[in-house]
Each structure stands twice: as structure tokens, then as C-alpha cells.
Scaffold this active site. Structure first.
Site, mmCIF file in Angstrom:
data_model
loop_
_atom_site.group_PDB
_atom_site.id
_atom_site.type_symbol
_atom_site.label_atom_id
_atom_site.label_comp_id
_atom_site.label_asym_id
_atom_site.label_seq_id
_atom_site.Cartn_x
_atom_site.Cartn_y
_atom_site.Cartn_z
ATOM 1 N N VAL A 1 0.810 -0.923 0.163
ATOM 2 C CA VAL A 1 0.091 -0.133 -0.018
ATOM 3 C C VAL A 1 0.885 1.211 0.167
ATOM 4 O O VAL A 1 0.245 2.403 -0.126
ATOM 5 C CB VAL A 1 -1.059 0.218 1.249
ATOM 6 C CG1 VAL A 1 -0.080 0.374 2.275
ATOM 7 C CG2 VAL A 1 -2.385 1.067 1.076
ATOM 8 N N TYR A 2 2.015 1.125 0.292
ATOM 9 C CA TYR A 2 2.962 2.429 0.349
ATOM 10 C C TYR A 2 3.144 2.739 -1.307
ATOM 11 O O TYR A 2 3.760 2.084 -1.857
ATOM 12 C CB TYR A 2 4.561 2.290 0.966
ATOM 13 C CG TYR A 2 4.309 1.897 2.368
ATOM 14 C CD1 TYR A 2 3.344 1.871 3.193
ATOM 15 C CD2 TYR A 2 5.463 1.095 2.968
ATOM 16 C CE1 TYR A 2 3.052 1.424 4.551
ATOM 17 C CE2 TYR A 2 5.284 0.686 4.126
ATOM 18 C CZ TYR A 2 4.277 0.890 4.971
ATOM 19 O OH TYR A 2 4.316 0.487 6.386
ATOM 20 N N SER A 3 3.059 4.082 -1.582
ATOM 21 C CA SER A 3 2.307 4.948 -0.919
ATOM 22 C C SER A 3 1.016 5.619 -1.595
ATOM 23 O O SER A 3 0.934 6.491 -2.026
ATOM 24 C CB SER A 3 3.166 6.115 -0.747
ATOM 25 O OG SER A 3 3.760 6.351 -2.262
ATOM 26 N N GLU B 1 4.486 1.708 -5.047
ATOM 27 C CA GLU B 1 5.447 2.690 -5.465
ATOM 28 C C GLU B 1 6.908 2.165 -4.590
ATOM 29 O O GLU B 1 8.179 2.192 -5.020
ATOM 30 C CB GLU B 1 5.154 4.014 -5.135
ATOM 31 C CG GLU B 1 4.311 4.776 -6.122
ATOM 32 C CD GLU B 1 2.665 4.272 -5.805
ATOM 33 O OE1 GLU B 1 1.785 4.564 -6.696
ATOM 34 O OE2 GLU B 1 2.591 3.801 -4.624
ATOM 35 N N LYS C 1 4.165 -6.245 3.046
ATOM 36 C CA LYS C 1 3.053 -6.828 3.781
ATOM 37 C C LYS C 1 1.565 -6.493 2.781
ATOM 38 O O LYS C 1 1.957 -6.004 1.617
ATOM 39 C CB LYS C 1 2.636 -5.658 4.988
ATOM 40 C CG LYS C 1 3.731 -5.046 5.687
ATOM 41 C CD LYS C 1 3.270 -4.002 6.767
ATOM 42 C CE LYS C 1 4.625 -3.704 7.440
ATOM 43 N NZ LYS C 1 5.011 -2.512 6.571
#
Length: 316
Positions: free
Chosen positions: A52-54, A64, A87
């Protein structure tokens, strides 16, 4: 740098994990490469990221950070020297969320592709998913481990009860167990980990890699008043809640130990975590190569029992 066992996973990690959430957000690709070079040269080869980053950045879709790490490892040819943690489970949009087996099977392929690798050393449930039976989630991870795509699994943002339940299921059903927990824990935020969650980790030999170890930068000491919020994109968003009498007591305690040790407040805050027997490796990030020296200094700083006790009291 003395390595530490991560739970019972068989993985051994340095006493500090480098957080890569800033890549593609406050740090562009070129600067990320320079940071990663410095981190690896310093012996910090344990990297933590997430799919999920970012995604929270306007125009971003998630992935990303993983993409930048993958490009760097490919360019440097150093994958074998890296302990790679990522994750799954946070909302990626378009219904891509949670810990159902079919979603995990798809999400891991996306992460492997972005990271340009065949295996993830530590694959973590980013947050609990109470809509999915834990048996289903652990069985999905079992398939990935048997397929050689994942070496060990961890959990993040789990309650003590749910983590213990997962450990019990793993034991009773012969499934892989969560070898690590990633909780929020720092001098500024102690209540969510200390107590029941800490006991579960200690009693079951679960490794602990703490996030927000520097309280979004508050424990570096660079935020002393509201006027300082503009010093970083995280200032007002993440640090304002610490600007209270307790927060000021914590900073004063760090300043006191800084005078005694000659170390920076950030190094001391991380060394305080490392002095806690249940903590394996705090996670901390940096935006400039020189900040990495502060992280490395923490791994070499042994606080006295009296210094730990005074910081305990200041942050009570």
C-alpha cells in the site's frame, strides 16, 4: 553488527529495520537509491515495506515503494544480501483488501513482480481481517511457503486476543505461525503494546519489530512547538497529538540523556526500544543519508538501567 533471531523463523536480522514507507513519497527514486546504498553499507540489510506504500499520495495507486526497492536490488544485484519484508491486507482500491486466500494469492504475485524477486523473506498481514477465518489466511500463507514464494510470515496491527488465536490455530492445525508482530510502540506510544500484547509475544517467542518507533519524527526532537510542524510533510498530520505536557516531558528526558551520552535524541529513543527484552528490531526510516548514521548509532548505544528507568518515568 550483532544479529538477532526473528521469532522462530530461522531468519536473523540486524537490531534495526529500515522502514521504506518514504520511498516514492517524500523521497524520490534517485534519493531512495542513495539511501538504500548507505543503509546496506551500514549493515542494515533488513528492509520493511508494504504493497500500500504510498497509495495515500495523490496520483499514486500503491506499490511505489516496492517498485523502487525492486529496481534498486536489480540494478545492484544484491537481492541475496537483503532481508525483505512486505505486507498485504490494506485497502488498495477496487476491492483489493483483506486477508482472504484468493486475494493473498493475487497480491503476493503483484508484490513479487514489483520487487523483482522470487521470494519474500517476511510476508506480513498488515492488519487483522475479522471477516476472514484465520484458518483460511494461514492456509493461504502455507501454500506460499511450500511454493517457495515466502520464507516466514508476520502480523501487524493485531490485538493480543487475535494474535494468540492465530498462534493457537497454527499449532493445532499444523499451519505456519506468525513469527513476528509489528505493533506501534515508542516512548510516545506505549499503551497499545505494553501489557497483554507484549505478554503474548514473550510467551510465544514472537519477534517484535516496532513501527512509528520515532513517533513520526517527534522523538528526533525537531518538533518543539506548532511552529515546527512545517519541517516535514508529516508534521501537522502526525506529530500534533504529541504536543502536550507528557510529550514535553519525554523530550526533556531525551535531552537529559543526550547530554550524558553525547547521542542524538533519535538514537536514544531507539536505544530505549532496543533495551526492552521483547523488542527484536525497531523500524525507523530516514530521508537523507546522514540520518542513517543516527540509526546506526542507536544500535551501538547501550543505555544504563538508570537512564532507561528515567525515560520510562518521563513517558509514563
Amino acid at each position: 553488527m550483532k544479529l538477532r533471531p526473528l521469532g522462530r523463523s530461522g531468519l536473523t536480522v540486524p537490531p534495526l529495520c529500515f522502514g521504506c514507507n518514504v520511498f516514492g513519497w517524500t523521497v524520490d527514486e534517485d534519493a531512495s537509491f542513495r539511501l538504500l546504498d548507505k543503509v546496506l553499507d551500514s549493515g542494515l540489510n533488513f528492509l520493511d515495506t508494504a504493497d500500500v506504500y504510498s497509495r495515500w499520495v495523490p496520483g499514486h495507486s500503491g506499490g511505489e515503494s516496492e517498485t523502487i526497492i525492486g529496481k534498486w536490488m536489480k540494478l545492484r544485484g544484491n537481492r541475496d544480501h537483503i532481508i525483505l519484508a512486505t505486507k498485504v491486507g490494506m485497502d488498495m482500491g477496487d476491492g483489493k483488501v483483506g486477508l482472504k486466500a484468493d486475494y493473498i494469492a493475487r497480491a503476493v504475485e503483484d508484490s513479487l513482480r514489483r520487487l523483482q524477486t522470487d521470494v519474500i523473506d517476511l510476508y506480513q498481514s498488515h492488519k487483522d481481517d475479522e471477516t476472514t477465518p484465520q484458518e483460511e489466511t494461514l492456509a493461504a500463507y502455507d501454500k506460499l511457503i511450500k511454493a517457495g514464494k515466502v520464507r516466514a510470515i508476520g502480523a501487524s496491527n493485531f490485538s493480543a486476543e487475535r494474535l494468540q488465536a492465530a498462534l493457537d490455530i497454527a499449532k493445532n492445525d499444523g499451519l505456519p505461525r506468525y513469527e513476528s508482530l509489528q505493533p506501534e510502540y515508542s516512548l510516545a506510544e506505549r499503551s497499545s503494546y505494553e501489557g497483554a500484547l507484549q505478554r503474548v509475544c514473550e510467551q510465544n517467542g514472537v519477534g517484535v519489530i516496532t513501527f512509528f518507533s520515532l513517533a513520526a519524527g517527534f522523538l528526533t526532537g525537531k518538533y518543539r512547538s506548532e511552529a515546527d510542524f512545517g519541517k516535514s510533510p508529516r508534521g501537522e498530520r502526525s506529530v500534533a497529538k504529541y504536543m502536550n505536557p507528557r510529550g514535553m516531558r519525554i523530550l526533556a528526558g531525551l535531552d537529559e540523556v543526550a547530554k550524558e551520552t553525547g547521542a542524538e535524541p533519535a538514537s536514544i529513543a531507539l536505544a530505549w526500544l532496543l533495551a526492552k527484552p521483547s523488542v527484536t528490531a525497531p523500524i525507523a526510516s530516514a530521508t537523507k543519508p546522514e540520518h542513517v548514521d543516527t540509526l546506526v548509532a542507536a544500535t551501538k548505544l547501550a543505555l544504563s538501567k538508570d537512564q532507561v528507568a528515567r525515560l520510562d518515568a518521563a513517558s509514563a
